[in-house]
Structure formats: structure tokens, C-alpha cells
Design a protein around this motif. Structure first.
Motif, short mmCIF file in Angstrom:
data_model
loop_
_atom_site.label_atom_id
_atom_site.label_comp_id
_atom_site.label_asym_id
_atom_site.label_seq_id
_atom_site.Cartn_x
_atom_site.Cartn_y
_atom_site.Cartn_z
N GLY A 191 0.84 -1.19 0.00
CA GLY A 191 0.00 0.00 0.00
C GLY A 191 0.88 1.24 0.00
N LEU A 192 0.53 2.23 -0.81
CA LEU A 192 1.38 3.40 -0.96
C LEU A 192 0.56 4.69 -0.87
CD1 LEU A 192 4.09 4.79 -1.70
CD2 LEU A 192 3.54 4.39 -4.11
N LYS A 193 0.98 5.57 0.03
CA LYS A 193 0.42 6.91 0.12
C LYS A 193 1.55 7.92 0.01
CE LYS A 193 -3.70 5.80 2.83
NZ LYS A 193 -4.48 6.08 4.06
N LEU A 194 1.22 9.09 -0.49
CA LEU A 194 2.17 10.19 -0.59
C LEU A 194 1.63 11.36 0.23
CD1 LEU A 194 2.88 10.09 -4.45
CD2 LEU A 194 4.14 8.93 -2.63
N ASN A 195 2.50 11.99 1.01
CA ASN A 195 2.12 13.15 1.82
C ASN A 195 2.78 14.40 1.26
OD1 ASN A 195 0.52 11.76 3.60
ND2 ASN A 195 1.95 11.85 5.32
N THR A 196 2.00 15.45 1.08
CA THR A 196 2.52 16.73 0.61
C THR A 196 2.08 17.84 1.54
OG1 THR A 196 2.44 16.03 -1.72
CG2 THR A 196 2.54 18.39 -1.29
N VAL A 197 3.03 18.51 2.19
CA VAL A 197 2.72 19.71 2.97
C VAL A 197 2.66 20.88 1.99
CG1 VAL A 197 3.49 21.27 4.80
CG2 VAL A 197 3.85 18.79 5.02
N VAL A 198 1.50 21.52 1.93
CA VAL A 198 1.28 22.57 0.94
C VAL A 198 1.52 23.93 1.59
CG1 VAL A 198 -0.36 23.58 -0.69
CG2 VAL A 198 -0.44 21.11 -0.19
N MET A 199 2.41 24.72 0.96
CA MET A 199 2.75 26.04 1.48
C MET A 199 2.63 27.07 0.37
SD MET A 199 6.04 24.90 3.74
CE MET A 199 6.50 23.72 2.46
N ARG A 200 1.97 28.16 0.70
CA ARG A 200 1.74 29.21 -0.29
C ARG A 200 3.07 29.82 -0.77
NH1 ARG A 200 -2.95 31.16 -0.93
NH2 ARG A 200 -3.56 30.80 1.26
N GLY A 201 3.18 29.92 -2.07
CA GLY A 201 4.39 30.50 -2.64
C GLY A 201 5.57 29.56 -2.68
N VAL A 202 5.39 28.34 -2.21
CA VAL A 202 6.47 27.35 -2.21
C VAL A 202 6.16 26.20 -3.17
CG1 VAL A 202 7.78 25.72 -0.80
CG2 VAL A 202 7.11 27.93 0.16
N ASN A 203 5.03 25.53 -2.93
CA ASN A 203 4.68 24.39 -3.80
C ASN A 203 3.20 24.31 -4.11
OD1 ASN A 203 3.81 23.67 -1.25
ND2 ASN A 203 4.62 21.59 -1.33
N ASP A 204 2.46 25.39 -3.84
CA ASP A 204 1.01 25.35 -4.06
C ASP A 204 0.64 25.34 -5.54
OD1 ASP A 204 2.09 27.97 -4.01
OD2 ASP A 204 0.11 28.85 -3.73
N ASP A 205 1.61 25.51 -6.42
CA ASP A 205 1.35 25.40 -7.86
C ASP A 205 1.53 23.97 -8.36
OD1 ASP A 205 4.10 25.35 -7.38
OD2 ASP A 205 4.61 26.49 -9.19
N GLU A 206 1.78 23.01 -7.46
CA GLU A 206 2.04 21.64 -7.88
C GLU A 206 0.92 20.66 -7.52
OE1 GLU A 206 6.06 19.94 -7.95
OE2 GLU A 206 6.66 21.61 -6.67
N LEU A 207 -0.21 21.15 -7.08
CA LEU A 207 -1.27 20.24 -6.68
C LEU A 207 -1.69 19.32 -7.82
CD1 LEU A 207 -1.35 22.36 -4.35
CD2 LEU A 207 -3.83 22.08 -4.33
N VAL A 208 -1.90 19.89 -8.98
CA VAL A 208 -2.35 19.09 -10.13
C VAL A 208 -1.26 18.14 -10.60
CG1 VAL A 208 -3.03 19.23 -12.56
CG2 VAL A 208 -4.12 20.73 -10.85
N PRO A 209 -0.01 18.59 -10.81
CA PRO A 209 1.04 17.63 -11.21
C PRO A 209 1.25 16.51 -10.21
CG PRO A 209 1.77 19.88 -11.59
CD PRO A 209 0.49 19.99 -10.83
N LEU A 210 1.16 16.82 -8.92
CA LEU A 210 1.34 15.78 -7.90
C LEU A 210 0.21 14.76 -7.94
CD1 LEU A 210 2.66 18.01 -5.00
CD2 LEU A 210 3.84 15.99 -5.90
N LEU A 211 -1.02 15.21 -8.19
CA LEU A 211 -2.13 14.27 -8.33
C LEU A 211 -1.91 13.35 -9.53
CD1 LEU A 211 -5.22 16.49 -7.47
CD2 LEU A 211 -4.61 14.32 -6.37
#
Length: 342
Positions: free
Chosen positions: A156-176
Motif C-alpha cells: 500500500g502506498l500513500k504520498l504526503n505533501t505539505v502545501v505552502m503558499r508560494g512554495v509548492n502550491d502550484d504543484e497540486l495538479v502535477p502531484l495528483l
């Protein structure tokens, strides 16, 4: 079946996070932003036998989910031996590991053979350059190799992403999209103000609502997955193509009233809440010769008195600032996120 052990707010003892080390081989800015740390003395760390004994006692009281954490748990030598000890307990029906992935590809076979069921890998960015800035390490490729290794072993595999404004909030779609390619469920985590997040600011928090708006704009209508009996920290959602993902909204929408988790640090301090000011020392009675029933009663009494709802209270605090400043962290390493097994 025995009645569940409930705390003062009616929450069962269901999930236990067991830290095996406070050391880490990354320096992520939301967790370990400072230059130096007060580490736990190595002689204070519990042995595998002590950790396994505690896990068995907790399992006997209802904690059927056990997750091994750190720091970075794969830095603990011979970790598959602890996995094997825990996997042999039939009362533990969900045995998992949370890791940053750097050492995962070389250890996954031994961990899987020992009986590990699931792995959660922290993946905050798909960019090596951004990873270098965020985690202060050039080893982004090792994380990706670790994810592929888990996929190969069909755990079983899960990925955790801490989302921070101006840091990686533009990667939600690519990460999905990345998660779907690798058969993983992605969980976005709101940036929290606990532990070593000494640079935390409310302005950097990307809320659950903002995430859902962004994701919906790309994929279409996002449907909430109804799980009325779930006590997991993540709310789960489904995209039109069937892909599911989760959001852990501890900052803007705390889940304290359903929280069934607690955590044991590598030196045996039991914390009932990630935000708790203090914990219960279990190492002392362990090493002073306490019997299993004595320890069981100690654990049961402490849980029955539990009223913690730290994230809820933090959300209500006016002018919210980081929970701890640097001098407070250095005065007590148990306040660090990497010590508590975040």
C-alpha cells in the motif's frame, strides 16, 4: 470482543505512532528549519524489544493501527527486525511506515519480507531544484526511486505533501497526476504551526477550500467520499475519473473530536496530542521492572483522562503565531515535530 477504551471525550484508543529515532537526513523548512538541535541521548532510546512490548500492550487495549515514524525511521539500524516483531502480533492489523524515502529503495525488500503492510512517503515537490531549497538535499531522485520500489513490491502506498503558499502550491495538479501514475493515494496537508515550524505564518497556509477550488478547476467536480465511521485524519475526495485523494486540514478544520491517535517518542514518552505540552514517561516504568498489567493499567488510566484537542484550541487562538520559538525547542527536544513523530 472487549469494550473499546475511551477517553474523556468518548474517543477510542485506535492508532499508535511509534517513533524509532529523532534523527533525520533531511532539513525540511516546515519541520527542521534551524541550524542545530538538541537531540535525544542515544542511550535513552528504547530497544526494539521495549518498543515491541509497548506496541503489544497498546494493541491489547485497542490500538490496532501501528505506524513507525521518526525523525527518519530508516536511519534506525535493523528496522526490519522491529517490523517482524510487530507483524507477528495478530491484534495489529495495520502496520505501516512513514518515511522521507531517501533510503527506501535499498530497504524495501527486507521491510516487505518482514511483514510491513503500507508505506507513506513524503513528497512535497516534483522539482529537484525546489526539493533542494525545501529539504536542503540534492537527493530528490532517491525519493522517486523509493516510491518506485514500493510500487514494485505492491505494498500500500500513500504520498504526503505539505502545501505552502508560494512554495509548492502550484504543484497540486502535477502531484495528483504523479500519484495516479504510481498507484498511490496523495494526501495534501495544511501547513501546521507545531514543533519546529518556527517560521510558520498564517499567510503561508493554503486551506482545504483553496485546494479543492484549484483541483476542481483542472479536473471538474470533486466529490467527497463519505466515510462516516472513519477516524483517519484525512478527508477523502474523488475526481471524475475515480482517482481519490485526501486533505488533512489540521489548521483550518481540525479533526480533534474524532482523533484516536497518540504517539510514543523514541525514548518512550507518550504524547496524547501533537500539540500537547507534555507527555507520560513510559521508559521509566519499563526499565524499573513494571509488569504488563501494571503498564496496561497506567496506559488505560492516562487515556481515560485524555481531553486533548490541541488543533481545535490553536484554531481559536487570536493572532496565531508558531507554537514554539527556538529557545523553547532547545530547552526540550520533545517539542520538536521530528521527535514526536509528526
Amino acid at each position: 470482543m472487549a469494550e473499546p477504551l475511551l477517553d474523556a471525550l468518548g474517543r477510542p484508543l485506535g492508532s499508535l505512532r511509534v517513533s524509532v529515532t529523532d534523527r533525520c537526513n533531511l532539513r525540511c523548512t516546515y519541520c527542521m528549519p534551524e541550524a542545530d538541535y538538541a537531540w535525544l541521548p542515544r542511550e535513552s532510546l528504547l530497544t526494539f524489544e521495549e518498543l515491541a512490548r509497548l506496541a503489544r500492550l497498546f494493541a491489547s487495549l485497542g490500538a490496532r493501527k501501528v505506524r513507525l515514524t521518526g525523525g527518519e525511521p530508516l536511519l534506525r539500524r535493523d528496522l526490519p527486525e522491529l517490523v517482524r516483531m510487530l507483524a507477528h502480533d495478530p491484534r495489529i492489523d495495520d502496520l505501516a511506515l512513514t518515511t522521507n524515502g531517501l533510503l527506501l529503495s535499498r530497504q524495501i525488500d527486507a521491510l516487505a519480507d518482514a511483514g510491513l503492510g503500507r508505506v507513506t512517503v513524503s513528497l512535497d515537490t516534483l522539482s529537484p531544484e525546489r526539493f533542494l531549497s525545501l529539504a536542503r538535499s540534492p537527493r530528490h531522485a532517491d525519493v522517486l526511486d523509493g516510491i518506485e520500489a514500493v510500487e514494485r513490491r505492491a505494498l500500500g502506498l500513500k504520498l504526503n505533501t505539505v502545501v505552502m503558499r508560494g512554495v509548492n502550491d502550484d504543484e497540486l495538479v502535477p502531484l495528483l497526476r504523479f500519484a495516479k501514475q504510481h498507484g498511490a493515494e496523495l494526501r495534501f496537508i495544511e501547513y501546521m504551526d507545531v514543533g519546529g515550524a518556527t517560521g510558520w505564518s498564517a499567510d503561508e497556509v493554503v486551506s482545504r477550500a483553496e485546494m479543492l477550488t484549484c483541483i476542481g478547476a483542472e479536473f471538474g467536480q470533486v466529490e467527497e467520499v463519505a466515510e462516516p465511521d472513519s477516524r483517519a485524519p484525512a478527508e477523502r475526495f474523488r475526481l471524475p475519473d475515480g482517482q481519490t485523494f485526501g486533505i488533512i486540514a489540521s489548521t483550518t478544520a481540525p479533526f480533534c473530536r474524532t482523533c484516536d491517535r497518540s504517539r510514543i517518542t523514541a525514548d518512550g514518552t507518550w504524547f496524547l496530542c501533537l500539540y500537547a505540552e507534555g507527555g507520560l514517561d513510559l521508559r521509566a516504568p519499563l526499565r524499573d521492572g513494571a509488569g504488563d498489567e501494571e503498564l496496561r493499567q497506567l496506559i488505560a488510566r492516562h487515556w481515560a483522562e485524555r481531553q486533548d484537542r490541541g488543533a481545535e484550541l490553536r484554531a481559536q487562538a487570536p493572532g496565531r503565531t508558531p507554537l514554539y520559538q527556538l529557545q523553547m525547542l532547545r530547552a526540550d527536544p520533545h517539542r520538536e515535530m521530528h521527535t514526536r513523530g509528526g
